[in-house]
Design an enzyme around this catalytic site. Structure first.
Site, short mmCIF file in Angstrom:
data_model
loop_
_atom_site.label_atom_id
_atom_site.label_comp_id
_atom_site.label_asym_id
_atom_site.label_seq_id
_atom_site.Cartn_x
_atom_site.Cartn_y
_atom_site.Cartn_z
N HIS A 15 0.86 -1.89 -0.32
CA HIS A 15 0.11 -0.19 0.18
C HIS A 15 1.28 0.85 0.09
O HIS A 15 1.85 0.85 0.13
CB HIS A 15 -0.78 0.12 1.14
CG HIS A 15 -0.63 -0.10 2.54
ND1 HIS A 15 0.16 1.03 2.98
CD2 HIS A 15 -0.42 -1.17 3.41
CE1 HIS A 15 0.26 1.36 4.33
NE2 HIS A 15 0.01 -0.09 4.71
N HIS A 18 3.65 1.66 2.10
CA HIS A 18 5.23 1.08 1.50
C HIS A 18 5.54 1.57 0.48
O HIS A 18 7.57 1.99 0.73
CB HIS A 18 4.93 -0.35 1.14
CG HIS A 18 4.35 -1.60 2.37
ND1 HIS A 18 2.96 -2.45 1.91
CD2 HIS A 18 4.39 -1.31 4.21
CE1 HIS A 18 2.71 -3.10 2.93
NE2 HIS A 18 3.58 -2.66 3.98
N CYS A 123 -0.23 -10.38 19.06
CA CYS A 123 -1.26 -10.12 18.40
C CYS A 123 -0.28 -10.48 16.73
O CYS A 123 0.94 -10.09 16.75
CB CYS A 123 -0.86 -8.52 18.02
SG CYS A 123 -1.32 -7.61 16.96
N CYS A 126 0.98 -7.54 14.77
CA CYS A 126 2.12 -6.69 14.84
C CYS A 126 3.74 -7.92 15.04
O CYS A 126 4.75 -7.21 14.81
CB CYS A 126 1.83 -6.71 16.02
SG CYS A 126 0.90 -4.38 16.36
N CYS A 140 -5.94 -5.27 19.85
CA CYS A 140 -4.79 -4.18 19.29
C CYS A 140 -5.28 -2.76 18.71
O CYS A 140 -6.33 -3.18 18.06
CB CYS A 140 -3.95 -5.07 18.47
SG CYS A 140 -2.90 -4.46 17.70
N HIS A 143 -4.65 -3.62 14.65
CA HIS A 143 -5.03 -5.42 14.67
C HIS A 143 -5.90 -5.44 14.85
O HIS A 143 -6.18 -5.95 15.83
CB HIS A 143 -4.11 -5.20 13.91
CG HIS A 143 -2.52 -5.63 13.05
ND1 HIS A 143 -1.98 -4.84 13.69
CD2 HIS A 143 -2.43 -5.47 11.98
CE1 HIS A 143 -1.04 -4.67 13.01
NE2 HIS A 143 -1.19 -4.73 11.78
N LYS A 283 -4.33 6.58 10.34
CA LYS A 283 -3.19 5.62 10.10
C LYS A 283 -3.86 4.63 9.07
O LYS A 283 -4.50 3.77 9.11
CB LYS A 283 -2.39 4.58 10.60
CG LYS A 283 -1.33 4.24 10.23
CD LYS A 283 -0.61 3.03 11.08
CE LYS A 283 0.83 2.39 10.45
NZ LYS A 283 0.91 1.38 10.29
N LYS A 286 -4.51 -2.00 6.13
CA LYS A 286 -4.65 -2.77 4.90
C LYS A 286 -6.42 -3.55 6.85
O LYS A 286 -7.43 -3.72 6.35
CB LYS A 286 -3.82 -3.98 5.02
CG LYS A 286 -5.23 -5.28 4.19
CD LYS A 286 -4.79 -5.73 3.21
CE LYS A 286 -5.08 -7.04 2.98
NZ LYS A 286 -6.03 -7.52 3.41
N1 MSP Z 1 8.43 -6.41 8.24
C1 MSP Z 1 8.12 -6.23 9.28
C2 MSP Z 1 9.28 -4.45 8.93
C3 MSP Z 1 10.75 -5.41 9.35
S1 MSP Z 1 12.41 -4.61 9.18
C4 MSP Z 1 13.37 -5.45 9.79
C5 MSP Z 1 6.73 -4.88 9.18
N2 MSP Z 1 6.26 -4.95 7.80
S2 MSP Z 1 5.22 -4.05 7.41
O1 MSP Z 1 4.66 -3.87 6.25
O2 MSP Z 1 4.31 -3.89 8.29
O3 MSP Z 1 5.67 -2.55 6.86
C6 MSP Z 1 6.24 -1.21 8.22
C7 MSP Z 1 6.45 -0.11 7.38
O4 MSP Z 1 5.72 0.11 6.03
C8 MSP Z 1 7.00 1.26 8.18
O5 MSP Z 1 7.59 0.54 8.76
C9 MSP Z 1 6.91 2.22 7.05
O6 MSP Z 1 7.85 2.22 7.05
C10 MSP Z 1 5.64 1.51 6.33
N3 MSP Z 1 4.70 2.15 6.15
C11 MSP Z 1 3.32 1.21 6.58
N4 MSP Z 1 1.83 1.73 6.61
C12 MSP Z 1 2.82 3.07 6.41
C13 MSP Z 1 1.69 4.04 6.75
N5 MSP Z 1 0.27 4.29 7.26
N6 MSP Z 1 2.49 5.19 7.21
C14 MSP Z 1 3.98 5.83 6.95
N7 MSP Z 1 4.51 4.35 6.42
C15 MSP Z 1 3.95 2.91 6.71
O7 MSP Z 1 6.47 -3.97 9.78
#
Ligand code: MSP
Length: 483
Positions: A15, A18, A123, A126, A140, A143, A283, A286
């Site tokens: 999304h 990312h 959770c 997370c 959570c 989630h 925020k 998904k």
């Molecule tokens: N897999 C773990 C990270 C492991 S790193 C060793 C994870 N993955 S995640 O798919 O949930 O991605 C988290 C990251 O995606 C956040 O830290 C951020 O960089 C980005 N984001 C996901 N959602 C976001 C927002 N709504 N806003 C900004 N960034 C976001 O956690």
């Protein structure tokens, strides 16, 4: 210059959150490339953990099939948003797994792990253990859904042994921006040891010294920052900049440094934390059902608009609201009206009056507008202030449109004077196109190609005189896109 993004979970499609982190990392990578640095930009996917198992179960396919399929969307994401990572790590890669086992066995050998009974809340979304006080109405906050009560015999990492060092570290400049310091210090206050393995999970990296356990997904995931360059045949550690969203602050500002100390490895030089992208005040995620699809945004508004909007209009380090897609529509319009228009106005007049522009003095008004911009932009990027750097480039573009209005070249009758004005404006366009190429991957490269100059900060620095310019025809930088 080694720059990392987090590795993203593959249990769902990418999304815009990312895309945001990857864009910022890519912009910083481009900045350092323009400075002539050898950059290694890493991104990738985190393929283990319960959410993947659950998603695969639901679809009736194996975990490997699911991650193979979903990883493709994340490689496609980089392409869709114009990011050029140097390597893409997948944690189901056998080479990663072997290295994780080797590294974590060192903790075992050093007596930094012990076996104990874990009892508490978990959770799956997370992939994190929770305290009562982290939950809202028993759920959570990120989630919605069941929190499971786990009771199993696990290996633990002696995280609490690093408490004092972690406190001292997070009071230094390594954590940027400073505003996250308080939160991290709060996390360190009640620091407890952390589970290193799970007995109930099977989709992960096996614990070599204990059959039937896999490493807790965060250990496996964090180590990608070490295993990826190794797999890529690069000697990169320590990272110069690690970029994360604030949701994973605890893992990167607390667990990760402790793990590196335990492995006797140096720490990354800087941890950049950015805020959340919000949509309608919440925020984007998904689980909350307010996602924005980065692929369709890039299709509808163009890569450059997406990259510009996310770096200029969302303050790096803070939360930023997207109001669905308005932010992107405005950025798209701005690129056509400000940058596209500046270039078109100057080109049209130059093509009409000259076959080539001779070198000459830089007009003082142009000089004044552009002269210190490249240094200001570089200083802001170097300081990690992405939004200020992009704002500075954008203000310069707007100012240059003002300069065109003030000099009104269409009224100048004297050919020599006109050549000086247009030559100076082309010089300014060349300079600012180099700067903008850090942010935008489509428009600026069209200008730089036509002018036959490469994207490097050297080319963005004005000297007292203009270069001789041949001006081949230039296509419209931002043509209207079909709606
Ligand atoms: N897999 C773990 C990270 C492991 S790193 C060793 C994870 N993955 S995640 O798919 O949930 O991605 C988290 C990251 O995606 C956040 O830290 C951020 O960089 C980005 N984001 C996901 N959602 C976001 C927002 N709504 N806003 C900004 N960034 C976001 O956690």
């Amino acid at each position: 210059m080694y720059i990392t993004t987090p590795i993203y979970y593959v249990n769902a499609r990418p999304h815009i959150g990312h895309a945001y982190t990857t864009i910022v990392a890519d912009v910083l990578a481009r900045h350092y490339r323009l400075k002539g640095e050898d950059v290694f930009l890493l991104t990738g996917v985190d393929e283990h953990g319960e959410p993947v198992s659950r998603a695969a179960d639901k679809l009736g396919i194996s975990e490997q099939e699911l991650v193979d399929e979903n990883a493709k969307h994340f490689t496609a994401l980089s392409e869709a948003i114009g990011a050029s990572p140097d390597f893409f790590i997948r944690t189901s890669d056998a080479r990663h797994k072997v290295r994780v086992q080797q590294l974590l066995t060192k903790l075992y050998d050093k007596g930094l792990v012990y076996k104990d009974q874990y009892e508490g809340l978990y959770c799956g979304g997370c992939a994190d253990f929770k305290r009562e006080r982290d939950l809202v109405d028993g759920e959570c906050p990120l989630h919605p859904g069941p929190i499971t009560v786990e009771n199993e015999s696990n290996w633990f990492f002696k995280l609490s042994a690093f408490k004092d060092d972690l406190k001292a570290l997070n009071e230094t400049e390594w954590l940027q921006p400073k505003s996250y310091r308080k939160e991290v210090l709060g996390l360190i206050e009640g620091l407890e040891d952390v589970s290193l393995s799970r007995a109930s999970a099977t989709w992960g990296v096996d614990v070599p010294w204990d059959d039937g356990q896999v490493f807790y997904v965060w250990f496996d995931a964090l180590l990608n920052y070490l295993t990826a360059p190794d797999i890529a045949g690069r000697d990169e550690w320590p990272a110069d900049i690690q970029i994360i969203g604030k949701d994973i602050l605890k893992f990167h500002a607390v667990l990760w440094p402790a793990l590196l100390w335990a492995l006797e490895l140096p720490l990354p030089k800087a941890l950049h934390v950015h805020g959340y992208l919000l949509n309608r005040g919440r925020k984007i995620s998904k689980s909350l059902g307010n996602t924005i699809d980065p692929f369709s945004i890039a299709d509808d508004y163009g890569k450059d608009a997406v990259r510009l909007a996310l770096t200029r209009d969302v303050v790096y380090g803070a939360d930023g609201n997207l109001d669905d897609t308005d932010t992107f529509a405005r950025a798209q319009q701005g690129l056509a009206d400000v940058y596209g228009n500046l270039v078109r106005r100057v080109w049209t007049l130059a093509e009409k009056n000259f076959s080539a522009l001779p070198p000459g003095d830089i007009h003082p008004l142009v000089w004044q507008t552009v002269e210190d911009v490249p240094v200001r932009v570089q200083d802001a990027f170097d300081a990690g202030d992405v939004t200020a750097a992009v704002g500075c480039i954008w203000d310069c573009l707007k100012d240059l449109n003002g300069v065109v209005d003030a000099l009104a070249p269409w009224k100048i009758e004297d050919e020599e004077e006109l050549a000086v004005v247009l030559g100076s404006l082309v010089e300014a366009i060349a300079c600012v196109s180099v700067l903008l190429s850090v942010v935008c991957v489509e428009g600026p490269s069209k200008v730089l190609d036509v002018l036959s100059i490469d994207a490097s900060y050297e080319q963005a620095t004005l000297s007292g005189t203009t270069r001789p310019w041949h001006l081949p025809t230039l296509e419209v930088l931002y043509p209207r896109r079909p709606v």
